[in-house]
Design a protein around this motif. Structure first.
Motif, PDB file in Angstrom:
ATOM      1  N   ARG A  80      -0.165 108.827  29.655  1.00 59.71           N
ATOM      2  CA  ARG A  80      -1.101 107.125  29.604  1.00 59.71           C
ATOM      3  C   ARG A  80      -0.649 105.975  30.493  1.00 59.71           C
ATOM      4  NH1 ARG A  80       1.939 107.110  25.547  1.00 59.71           N
ATOM      5  NH2 ARG A  80       2.864 104.783  24.949  1.00 59.71           N
ATOM      6  N   VAL A  81      -2.174 105.570  30.947  1.00 60.69           N
ATOM      7  CA  VAL A  81      -2.114 104.189  31.475  1.00 60.69           C
ATOM      8  C   VAL A  81      -2.075 103.251  29.870  1.00 60.69           C
ATOM      9  CG1 VAL A  81      -3.220 102.855  33.345  1.00 60.69           C
ATOM     10  CG2 VAL A  81      -2.963 104.213  33.669  1.00 60.69           C
ATOM     11  N   VAL A  90       0.283  96.095  33.197  1.00 61.92           N
ATOM     12  CA  VAL A  90       0.139  97.849  32.830  1.00 61.92           C
ATOM     13  C   VAL A  90       1.050  98.142  32.883  1.00 61.92           C
ATOM     14  CG1 VAL A  90      -0.964  99.781  34.734  1.00 61.92           C
ATOM     15  CG2 VAL A  90      -2.493  97.610  34.449  1.00 61.92           C
ATOM     16  N   TRP A  91       1.158  99.378  32.074  1.00 59.78           N
ATOM     17  CA  TRP A  91       1.990 100.158  31.970  1.00 59.78           C
ATOM     18  C   TRP A  91       1.573 101.362  32.431  1.00 59.78           C
ATOM     19  CZ3 TRP A  91       1.740  96.273  28.556  1.00 59.78           C
ATOM     20  CH2 TRP A  91       2.776  95.447  28.751  1.00 59.78           C
ATOM     21  N   LEU A  92       2.478 102.574  33.393  1.00 65.96           N
ATOM     22  CA  LEU A  92       2.686 103.580  33.960  1.00 65.96           C
ATOM     23  C   LEU A  92       3.157 104.606  32.590  1.00 65.96           C
ATOM     24  CD1 LEU A  92       1.541 103.383  36.887  1.00 65.96           C
ATOM     25  CD2 LEU A  92       0.337 103.089  35.805  1.00 65.96           C
ATOM     26  N   THR A 102       5.854  99.177  35.206  1.00 69.38           N
ATOM     27  CA  THR A 102       4.817  98.263  34.884  1.00 69.38           C
ATOM     28  C   THR A 102       5.068  97.259  35.793  1.00 69.38           C
ATOM     29  OG1 THR A 102       5.108  97.090  33.164  1.00 69.38           O
ATOM     30  CG2 THR A 102       7.402  97.372  33.581  1.00 69.38           C
ATOM     31  N   ASP A 184       0.537  98.718  43.941  1.00 68.94           N
ATOM     32  CA  ASP A 184       0.622  99.504  42.546  1.00 68.94           C
ATOM     33  C   ASP A 184      -0.204  99.493  41.520  1.00 68.94           C
ATOM     34  OD1 ASP A 184       3.153  98.634  41.765  1.00 68.94           O
ATOM     35  OD2 ASP A 184       2.339  96.067  41.152  1.00 68.94           O
ATOM     36  N   LEU A 188      -1.177 103.951  40.710  1.00 65.48           N
ATOM     37  CA  LEU A 188      -2.050 104.483  40.216  1.00 65.48           C
ATOM     38  C   LEU A 188      -2.765 105.182  40.198  1.00 65.48           C
ATOM     39  CD1 LEU A 188      -2.950 102.209  36.722  1.00 65.48           C
ATOM     40  CD2 LEU A 188      -4.742 103.301  37.936  1.00 65.48           C
ATOM     41  N   ALA A 192      -2.891 108.605  37.657  1.00 63.69           N
ATOM     42  CA  ALA A 192      -3.931 108.941  36.850  1.00 63.69           C
ATOM     43  C   ALA A 192      -5.118 109.806  37.234  1.00 63.69           C
ATOM     44  CB  ALA A 192      -4.723 107.455  36.864  1.00 63.69           C
ATOM     45  N   THR A 196      -7.705 111.222  32.727  1.00 60.22           N
ATOM     46  CA  THR A 196      -5.998 110.503  32.173  1.00 60.22           C
ATOM     47  C   THR A 196      -6.190 109.287  31.310  1.00 60.22           C
ATOM     48  OG1 THR A 196      -4.936 111.013  34.762  1.00 60.22           O
ATOM     49  CG2 THR A 196      -4.014 108.923  33.019  1.00 60.22           C
ATOM     50  N   VAL A 198      -5.920 106.125  29.555  1.00 61.56           N
ATOM     51  CA  VAL A 198      -6.401 104.570  29.330  1.00 61.56           C
ATOM     52  C   VAL A 198      -6.117 103.879  27.847  1.00 61.56           C
ATOM     53  CG1 VAL A 198      -7.301 102.648  30.841  1.00 61.56           C
ATOM     54  CG2 VAL A 198      -7.193 104.752  31.934  1.00 61.56           C
TER      55      VAL A 198
END
Length: 202
Positions: A80-81, A90-92, A102, A184, A188, A192, A196, A198
């Motif tokens: 998840r994002v 934000v974290w992937l 992140t 970044d 993402l 994603a 995906t 979120v």
């Protein structure tokens, strides 16, 4: 994106091989100033950008290494994002719950996004803001705002100039979306695809 211009944030790559701790690379002030000049003079450049770590995220473990903020508790499970509005980060997140990456972002100055679970429903490599308010790349949409879709994208350009600097990431500055540093935004975009998950946390 949505509103006039919508966008994203600053990059902080993490390496979480088999180590129990997530790590980030740290850059010197001189390197950051050099990167900022490159960003402003070559907004389309994707390669060669280094990661920046916000002062509040600095927890030195060893020379040149810092501890990365952990994925927020209660932010779901699986791949998840995650976007934290209070942290402007934000974290992937991988399927096993560890963070692949992140970084700081710039979310909306308006209260236009409710915490909760969403899914990516649309993607555009190039997009235009409402009322010709700017252009943005790698737009990943996951929610509907009052006037337009809300998503992640790079820092918009208006008349060929960025509407904010990468150094300002970590502060809400957009009109609806989540702005990210170029590297970044591309990360993402690759992470994603449609569908995906979120998760937005307060």
């Amino acid at each position: 994106m949505g509103g006039s211009i919508v966008g994203t944030g600053l990059a902080v790559s993490i390496g979480v091989a088999a180590a129990p701790v997530e790590m980030l690379s740290e850059v010197t002030a001189a390197e950051e100033r050099g990167r900022e000049r490159r960003d402003l003079s070559a907004a389309t450049a994707v390669d060669g950008e280094r990661s920046q770590v916000a002062p509040q995220a600095r927890a030195v473990l060893e020379p040149g290494r810092v501890l990365a903020p952990k994925v927020p508790a209660g932010s779901g499970e699986g791949r998840r994002v995650v976007f934290s509005q209070s942290d402007q980060r934000v974290w992937l997140v991988r399927a096993d719950g560890t963070a692949q990456r992140t970084y700081l972002v710039s979310g909306s100055v308006y209260d236009n996004l409710d915490p909760g679970s969403y899914r990516v429903f649309s993607r555009s490599e190039q997009a235009w803001g409402i009322d010709d308010s700017g252009t943005m790349r790698w737009f990943v949409r996951f929610a509907q705002g009052p006037n337009a879709a809300i998503g992640f994208h790079d820092i918009p350009l208006d008349d060929g100039k960025r509407v904010q600097t990468p150094a300002q990431l970590g502060t809400p500055l957009s009109h609806g979306c989540v702005r990210q540093r170029t590297t970044d935004a591309l990360a993402l975009w690759e992470f994603a695809p449609l569908g995906t998950s979120v998760v937005v946390v307060a």
